[in-house]
Design a protein around this motif. Sequence first.
Motif, mmCIF file in Angstrom:
data_model
loop_
_atom_site.group_PDB
_atom_site.id
_atom_site.type_symbol
_atom_site.label_atom_id
_atom_site.label_comp_id
_atom_site.label_asym_id
_atom_site.label_seq_id
_atom_site.Cartn_x
_atom_site.Cartn_y
_atom_site.Cartn_z
ATOM 1 N N ARG A 148 0.819 -1.211 0.000
ATOM 2 C CA ARG A 148 0.000 0.000 0.000
ATOM 3 C C ARG A 148 0.846 1.251 0.000
ATOM 4 O O ARG A 148 0.321 2.346 -0.144
ATOM 5 N N GLY A 149 2.158 1.143 0.175
ATOM 6 C CA GLY A 149 3.066 2.278 0.061
ATOM 7 C C GLY A 149 3.043 3.231 1.250
ATOM 8 O O GLY A 149 3.416 4.394 1.111
ATOM 9 N N LEU A 150 2.662 2.746 2.416
ATOM 10 C CA LEU A 150 2.613 3.607 3.594
ATOM 11 C C LEU A 150 4.006 3.732 4.210
ATOM 12 O O LEU A 150 4.836 2.836 4.113
ATOM 13 N N THR A 151 4.234 4.850 4.892
ATOM 14 C CA THR A 151 5.509 5.048 5.598
ATOM 15 C C THR A 151 5.473 4.262 6.901
ATOM 16 O O THR A 151 4.404 3.815 7.360
ATOM 17 N N TYR A 152 6.642 4.108 7.556
ATOM 18 C CA TYR A 152 6.699 3.411 8.834
ATOM 19 C C TYR A 152 5.767 4.087 9.841
ATOM 20 O O TYR A 152 5.037 3.430 10.571
ATOM 21 N N ARG A 153 5.803 5.396 9.901
ATOM 22 C CA ARG A 153 4.975 6.146 10.856
ATOM 23 C C ARG A 153 3.479 5.901 10.577
ATOM 24 O O ARG A 153 2.704 5.675 11.503
ATOM 25 N N GLU A 154 3.083 5.901 9.279
ATOM 26 C CA GLU A 154 1.682 5.660 8.937
ATOM 27 C C GLU A 154 1.261 4.240 9.312
ATOM 28 O O GLU A 154 0.142 4.014 9.793
ATOM 29 N N VAL A 155 2.145 3.275 9.108
ATOM 30 C CA VAL A 155 1.852 1.895 9.484
ATOM 31 C C VAL A 155 1.673 1.801 10.997
ATOM 32 O O VAL A 155 0.723 1.177 11.499
ATOM 33 N N ALA A 156 2.561 2.448 11.744
ATOM 34 C CA ALA A 156 2.483 2.422 13.213
ATOM 35 C C ALA A 156 1.171 3.037 13.688
ATOM 36 O O ALA A 156 0.509 2.499 14.594
ATOM 37 N N GLU A 157 0.759 4.156 13.111
ATOM 38 C CA GLU A 157 -0.498 4.798 13.503
ATOM 39 C C GLU A 157 -1.689 3.915 13.165
ATOM 40 O O GLU A 157 -2.620 3.778 13.951
ATOM 41 N N LEU A 158 -1.684 3.316 11.971
ATOM 42 C CA LEU A 158 -2.798 2.487 11.530
ATOM 43 C C LEU A 158 -2.941 1.235 12.399
ATOM 44 O O LEU A 158 -4.058 0.806 12.717
ATOM 45 N N LEU A 159 -1.815 0.650 12.816
ATOM 46 C CA LEU A 159 -1.842 -0.570 13.625
ATOM 47 C C LEU A 159 -1.845 -0.269 15.125
ATOM 48 O O LEU A 159 -1.847 -1.203 15.933
ATOM 49 N N THR A 160 -1.813 1.008 15.476
ATOM 50 C CA THR A 160 -1.724 1.477 16.879
ATOM 51 C C THR A 160 -0.622 0.740 17.631
ATOM 52 O O THR A 160 -0.837 0.152 18.689
ATOM 53 N N GLN A 161 0.551 0.768 17.025
ATOM 54 C CA GLN A 161 1.748 0.160 17.611
ATOM 55 C C GLN A 161 2.838 1.231 17.674
ATOM 56 O O GLN A 161 2.863 2.159 16.872
ATOM 57 N N PRO A 162 3.788 1.080 18.605
ATOM 58 C CA PRO A 162 4.908 2.024 18.638
ATOM 59 C C PRO A 162 5.736 1.904 17.347
ATOM 60 O O PRO A 162 5.831 0.825 16.740
ATOM 61 N N LEU A 163 6.319 3.036 16.920
ATOM 62 C CA LEU A 163 7.101 3.071 15.679
ATOM 63 C C LEU A 163 8.238 2.054 15.699
ATOM 64 O O LEU A 163 8.476 1.346 14.722
ATOM 65 N N GLY A 164 8.954 1.939 16.811
ATOM 66 C CA GLY A 164 10.063 0.988 16.924
ATOM 67 C C GLY A 164 9.603 -0.445 16.748
ATOM 68 O O GLY A 164 10.290 -1.263 16.118
#
Length: 194
Positions: free
Chosen positions: A157-173
């Motif tokens: 889907r071409g999302l950034t790491y930050r967008e993936v973290a927000e979408l999955l409600t997980q910490p970026l690390g």
Amino acid sequence: MREPVRIEGGATGAPSLEELLARVAQGDQSAFASVYDTVAGPVLGLVRSVLRDPAQSEEVAQEVLVEVWRLAAHFDPARGGATSWVMTLAHRRAVDRVRSAQAASDRDARAAQLDRTPAYDEVVEQVEARLEREQVRRCLGSLTELQRQSVTLAYYRGLTYREVAELLTQPLGTVKTRLRDGLIRLRDCLGVSA
């Protein structure tokens, strides 16, 4: 050493080549016949020295003489002599023929090279692509849920790491670690060397 042939008008009272060309520009066919008789030999000689092929040389010389008939009105005596003008037309036409022949030869060589490449088999390509997709699906199925979701969102889907973290409600690390671990497992499953 032979004397050069003089093709300009002279003491005989015959009109000069410049005068003949002026008459040709007005459509005088008899003037053109005189121009033809005067320059045909030198034109053929020049063209033959460039082309080397007698048949092509005759063809190009004929084209030049037709061009002299068509372009006689463009001759400007203030810019040079009639003989130079005609011979320049001849030289340009001969060089154009050489370039055209070389371009055709180059095209033929490229076409022959393409004929030697293996034919594209659409069915084989489709089957291989389908098998690769199935293998990727199978390997994605071997990942943990968070790894699979992270890889799918980031790479499909071409999302950034930050967008993936927000979408999955997980910490970026955590997302970065799961992505790295998921990609390593995919690489090993697909048999891709690092």
